[in-house]
Design a protein around this motif. Structure first.
Motif: not given
Ligand code: ATP
Ligand code: MG
Lengths: 246, 280
Positions: A244-246, B45, A92-93, A89, B48-52
């Motif tokens: 990789l985003q869920d 999430r 990714l961040l 992360e 912070t763009m870790l998730s769509q």
């Protein structure tokens, strides 16, 4: 972008640096065993048309060892960092692109592969091998390391558990390390098996290392095959990182 | 500063977030309060763009999340719910890595790292491997890391979960200090006291939906600032009053003994959902 590649590499370097002595000692074990078993033990009874069996298998041992080291350098650590420690992360961040991460990591894997290859070459000379190290040999070695570091990264990004990672090792890497022209020429095998082996990257790494170190010839075709593998794996790795985003 | 419009996230058939609309003002400490599984982490999430997102849009600092991802990453600081420090690096190296990834030049990086380690009281552990840190120390280091690149908005996902009261207070102080310096903070919590202590405004989230949004005081006032509680046949009875005198009057009129107290966000949550935030 270059600075991000350096940063990603730097992280792996300081982790390795802290235990460099232990790392080097551990890397000595399996090459010495290979050299004793296949070079001294088995090799003494094998007669080759040209050169000794030891000279024949040293490039193979370098190829399979750097494959295993480079795959392991990225495979499990990156898989754990994605699934378990979540340290992926941090990358990714950060405002960096996926390419920098992938290339930085692959280079870090290559570094480990090269360190362990230097160790084998050192012992091979000690055991009396007569290989010639030239630029083509080094290029082939670098390419082999990069291909399998990239494969380790790609596997780490796709596999969803530790178990899947180790299965990948069992079903893909282990067979390759025995069959891909490491200890014997695959042309002795049945045709269908031969053709499968002939398209695998490790086969071409063995060919390229052997050809350049024994004859000094340019292993053109094998280098091209490795380059194709490398660019495809890097591309897949970058695409997967971006998604990789869920 | 931050604008969410119709933000929706589905995992298969499960809706984790069902169309959230809210905006966070510049310089505000904004709280997302909700029980386990309410969708707090999902929101962070997505932010912070870790998730769509499945649907809806997010704008941060006037930039759209779907178009200007790279610029947004430069202005947000993130402290996730789980500990995600690099355990193989020292405290200083963790910060160093972050600083390099955010392209802070070497000179500034060094002073900034020392400054932040001082701020989170970890200067003496600077060169220790993070693996050896306690949970509270790791959390503080994560806050330092999130601040290193001078973000304009800080996301804190359950910043004090699992920490002892003393460390929790210390983290509250850090948040207040940052807010005093003008930083916008979005934090999630399922601790009522935390939301009341820190947040100018609170959004209450339940099962992926926003069920209330206002300042903690206004939310309590809406209910009645005073509560009378008394034992009923089966459960505790409660009744809300806008003034203390009215509550006292009512108390006296009851045949059983009753207590008067001020209402809190827990009451707001219970009234809105019929459940408690933290089941006891
Ligand atoms: N990766 C995922 N896949 C499937 N479902 C998920 C995933 N992540 C979250 N969910 C679901 O989304 C819902 C909201 O989860 P979320 O983690 O946002 O809750 P939360 O408010 O942060 O809770 P907590 O207080 O426990 O941290 C839950 O029902 C959860 O099961
Ligand atoms: Mg959560």
């Amino acid at each position: 972008m270059i600075s991000h590649i350096v940063t990603v590499f730097w992280r792996d370097w300081i982790v390795l640096k802290r235990r460099l002595t232990r790392y080097i000692l551990a890397r000595m074990v399996s090459p010495i065993l290979y050299l004793i078993a296949f070079g001294w033990g088995l090799g003494r009874n094998i007669t080759m048309t040209t050169g000794s069996y030891l000279d024949y298998i040293v490039p193979g041992i370098i190829a399979l060892n750097s494959m295993n080291i480079c795959f392991a350098a990225l495979g499990t650590p990156v898989n754990m960092s994605r699934l378990y420690h979540k340290t992926l992360e941090e990358y990714l961040l950060a405002p960096i692109n996926a390419f920098s991460y992938v290339v930085g990591k692959v280079l870090a894997g290559v570094m480990r592969g090269l360190i362990s290859s230097v160790i084998i070459i050192f012992f091979a000379y000690l055991f009396g091998a007569q290989l010639k190290i030239n630029a083509w040999f080094l290029l082939a070695l670098f390419m082999n390391c990069a291909v399998f570091a990239a494969l380790g990264l790609v596997a780490a990004l796709f596999m969803n558990s530790h178990e899947e990672m180790s299965n990948f090792n069992t079903y893909v890497l282990t067979p390759m390390s025995f069959l891909c022209a490491t200890f014997f020429a695959p042309s002795q095998l049945p045709a269908f098996l031969y053709w499968i082996i002939e398209i695998l990257p490790l086969t071409h790494a063995s060919y390229a290392l052997r050809q350049s170190s024994l004859t000094g010839e340019i292993p053109g075709l094998s280098l091209i095959v490795l380059a194709v593998y490398l660019s495809s794996l890097l591309w897949i790795g970058v695409r997967k990182m971006q998604q990789l985003q869920d | 500063m931050l604008e969410l419009v119709g933000l929706t996230k589905k995992y298969g058939d499960r809706t984790a977030l069902a169309g959230i609309n809210l905006s966070v003002n510049n310089g505000e400490v904004f709280g997302l309060l909700g029980p386990n599984g309410a969708g707090k982490t999902t929101t962070i999430r997505l932010l912070t763009m870790l998730s769509q997102p499945t649907a809806g849009s997010i704008a941060i600092n006037g930039l759209s999340l779907s178009h200007d991802g790279r610029q947004i990453k430069a202005v947000i600081g993130v402290v996730p719910q789980h500990l995600n420090l690099d355990n193989e690096l020292t405290a200083q190296e963790n910060l160093e890595l972050h600083g390099r990834l955010h392209e802070i030049n070497a000179l500034e990086r060094k002073t900034r790292i020392d400054e932040l380690l001082e701020f989170v009281e970890l200067s003496d552990r600077k060169n220790d491997i993070v693996q050896t840190f306690s949970g509270g120390m790791k959390r503080r280091l994560m806050i330092a890391r999130a601040l290193l690149h001078r973000p304009k908005i800080l996301f804190l996902d359950e910043p004090t979960v699992g920490l002892d009261p003393q460390v929790r207070r210390r983290i509250w102080e850090l948040v207040r200090h940052l807010s005093g310096e003008g930083l916008t903070v979005l934090l999630t919590t399922h601790y009522i006291e935390e939301a009341e202590a820190l947040c100018q405004r609170v959004a209450i989230l339940d099962k992926g939906s926003l069920i209330a949004l206002d300042s903690p005081q206004a939310l309590c006032r809406g209910l009645g600032e005073y509560v009378v509680e008394w034992e009923g046949e089966e459960h505790l009875n409660t009744r809300f009053f806008p003034e203390r005198s009215k509550a006292a009057q009512f108390c006296n009129s009851l045949a059983v003994t009753a207590t008067i107290r001020r209402s809190n966000l827990e009451d707001v949550f219970v009234e809105l959902t019929g459940r408690k935030v933290v089941e006891r």
